[in-house]
Design an enzyme around this catalytic site. Structure first.
Site, PDB file in Angstrom:
ATOM      1  N   CYS A  48     -10.290   1.180  20.350  1.00  0.00           N
ATOM      2  CA  CYS A  48     -10.432   2.562  20.482  1.00  0.00           C
ATOM      3  C   CYS A  48     -10.471   2.358  18.389  1.00  0.00           C
ATOM      4  O   CYS A  48     -11.035   2.620  17.878  1.00  0.00           O
ATOM      5  CB  CYS A  48      -9.246   4.034  20.726  1.00  0.00           C
ATOM      6  SG  CYS A  48      -7.337   2.853  19.958  1.00  0.00           S
ATOM      7  N   SER A  86       0.499  -1.190  -0.479  1.00  0.00           N
ATOM      8  CA  SER A  86       0.003  -0.229  -0.022  1.00  0.00           C
ATOM      9  C   SER A  86       0.685   1.470   0.277  1.00  0.00           C
ATOM     10  O   SER A  86       2.273   1.726   0.589  1.00  0.00           O
ATOM     11  CB  SER A  86      -0.842  -0.319   1.478  1.00  0.00           C
ATOM     12  OG  SER A  86      -2.080   1.258   1.280  1.00  0.00           O
TER      13      SER A  86
HETATM   14  C1  LIG Z   1      -2.205  -0.803   6.566  1.00  0.00           C
HETATM   15  C2  LIG Z   1      -2.808  -2.249   6.287  1.00  0.00           C
HETATM   16  C3  LIG Z   1      -3.689  -3.057   5.481  1.00  0.00           C
HETATM   17  C4  LIG Z   1      -4.643  -1.845   5.068  1.00  0.00           C
HETATM   18  O1  LIG Z   1      -4.082  -1.264   4.250  1.00  0.00           O
HETATM   19  P1  LIG Z   1      -4.658  -0.004   3.228  1.00  0.00           P
HETATM   20  O2  LIG Z   1      -4.239   0.530   2.239  1.00  0.00           O
HETATM   21  O3  LIG Z   1      -4.603   1.376   4.535  1.00  0.00           O
HETATM   22  O4  LIG Z   1      -6.187  -0.533   2.898  1.00  0.00           O
HETATM   23  C5  LIG Z   1      -3.068  -3.763   5.422  1.00  0.00           C
HETATM   24  N1  LIG Z   1      -2.594  -5.060   6.338  1.00  0.00           N
HETATM   25  C6  LIG Z   1      -1.492  -4.125   7.417  1.00  0.00           C
HETATM   26  C7  LIG Z   1      -0.697  -4.819   7.730  1.00  0.00           C
HETATM   27  C8  LIG Z   1      -1.848  -2.648   6.801  1.00  0.00           C
HETATM   28  O5  LIG Z   1      -0.764  -2.608   7.715  1.00  0.00           O
END
Ligand SMILES: *Cc1c(COP(=O)(O)O)cnc(C)c1O
Length: 390
Positions: free
Chosen positions: A323, A197
């Site tokens: 939270c 991501s």
């Molecule tokens: C943040 C995260 C996601 C989700 O990614 P997004 O781009 O926010 O949808 C999935 N897996 C892990 C391990 C993450 O840290």
């Protein structure tokens, strides 16, 4: 403000923003069109594909752009389940995955798939012998995260990949926390699919990718136009993709220096907290750990109160208490490594960036000491505990 929540999201780097800007109002063409404007956009999209392919040592046509980590995880799991249902309906994962994987697994269970959720050890490591024992003739997929987003533990990915390959089972890894932080080679590690991501590596939000090894029979996720080789339709998020490319290039070029700096800060912070704050426990593996992750449990502390008081001092951090989920259940990751509910509730996650300084770490420790003492002074349980110690 001291930002210590880089596992939640990161600041978009200025050079990433600069790279993106022309793609809003200057190069705004649709990459699927044939005139020059569209072609420049198509080229920009394919340049990022090449940058990511170089980063993972794979082919550019094995990279599919998505809207982020959650979509990539959903796609990898749902589409594999569908495409390989005639081979079997068994999937193996771990108890400490991100909800994007775990909730997708729960969804697949409702559709008739069987999921094995592997336990982890007290450091959050998947045990290879457990994994081996869980593999069956009808196992179609192993999905284990590269590194955990809460406790920072780095899983034995190459060993898992080897086991998966030996048994003819596909291997997907959620590398959202690891990609850009640690070197990854999908061939050497026998990874068949990998999620990442943009916003976790100083890129923009709402853009990510799924690596799919050539030969993996995976179905389209979004039906429509022919974008992403007809597997993920929709006009490309060109500015996002350009930003992702710039972020990946940046992450690779600074990785060595960033890692060195973060590890020094991380270990300094861990050492000071362990020395100066009583009744605490470091969560996650001490050495097989993301360079920027610090996670502690403090006994007789409510995580949320601690976060609010830290926020009052301009410190942004995170906790494994209620939270994030909006429920009262503490983090599934902290429970999986064997913490009691009250230990999990008193947890604090600090995730650094290369911009943090030793002075900030000193400030954090000093404030944390005061906050924890104040909260403990208000806790009748802590009072009883201290009396019992005497
Ligand atoms: C943040 C995260 C996601 C989700 O990614 P997004 O781009 O926010 O949808 C999935 N897996 C892990 C391990 C993450 O840290």
């Amino acid at each position: 403000m001291i930002y210590l929540d880089n596992a939640a999201t990161t600041k978009t780097a200025p050079e990433v923003v600069d790279a993106m800007l022309p793609y809003f109002s200057e190069y705004y063409g649709n990459p699927s069109t044939i005139y020059g404007l569209g072609a420049s956009c198509k080229k920009a999209v394919n340049d990022t594909r090449q940058i990511i392919a170089d980063a993972l040592s794979c082919k550019p046509e094995e990279i599919y752009f998505t809207a982020g980590g959650s979509e990539s995880d959903n796609w990898a799991l749902k589409a594999t389940a569908e495409a390989y249902a005639n081979k079997g309906k068994h999937i193996i994962t771990s108890k400490i995955e991100h909800h994007a994987v775990l909730h997708t697994c729960e969804y697949l269970e409702k559709k008739g798939y069987e999921i094995t959720y592997l336990d982890v050890d007290e450091n959050g490591m998947v045990r290879l012998e457990d994994l081996k024992a869980a593999i069956r003739p009808d196992t179609i997929l192993i999905t284990i995260m590269f590194a955990n987003n809460e406790i920072g533990t780095i899983e034995p990915i190459a060993e898992i990949g080897k086991l998966a390959k030996e048994h003819g089972v596909l291997f997907h890894t959620d590398a959202v926390q690891a990609f850009g932080q640690v070197p990854i080679n999908v061939d050497e590690m026998n990874i068949d699919m990998l999620s990442a991501s943009g916003h976790k590596l100083n890129g923009p939000k709402g853009i990510g990718f799924l690596y799919i090894r050539t030969g993996v029979k995976i179905r389209s996720f979004i039906h429509g136009g022919a974008q992403e080789r007809s597997r993920r339709a929709g006009t490309e998020n060109v500015p996002g993709i350009v930003g992702l490319g710039a972020a990946v290039e940046r992450a690779l070029s600074i990785m060595e220096e960033k890692t060195k700096k973060e590890i020094a800060l991380r270990d300094y912070l861990i050492e000071r907290i362990e020395k100066e704050i009583p009744y605490c426990r470091l969560n996650g593996h001490r050495t097989r750990r993301l360079p920027n992750n610090v996670n502690f449990s403090f006994l007789y502390i409510e995580g949320e109160s601690m976060l609010i008081m830290l926020d009052g001092k301009g410190i942004c951090a995170s906790s494994g208490s209620a939270c994030t989920s909006g429920s009262l259940d503490p983090s599934h990751v902290l429970l999986a490594i064997g913490l009691k509910h009250e230990e999990a509730h008193g947890s604090l996650r600090i995730t650094l960036s290369e911009e943090n300084t030793k002075e900030e770490m000193d400030f954090v420790v000093e404030e944390l000491k005061k906050i924890i003492q104040r909260l403990r002074d208000m806790s009748p349980l802590y009072e009883d505990f201290i009396k019992s110690q005497k």
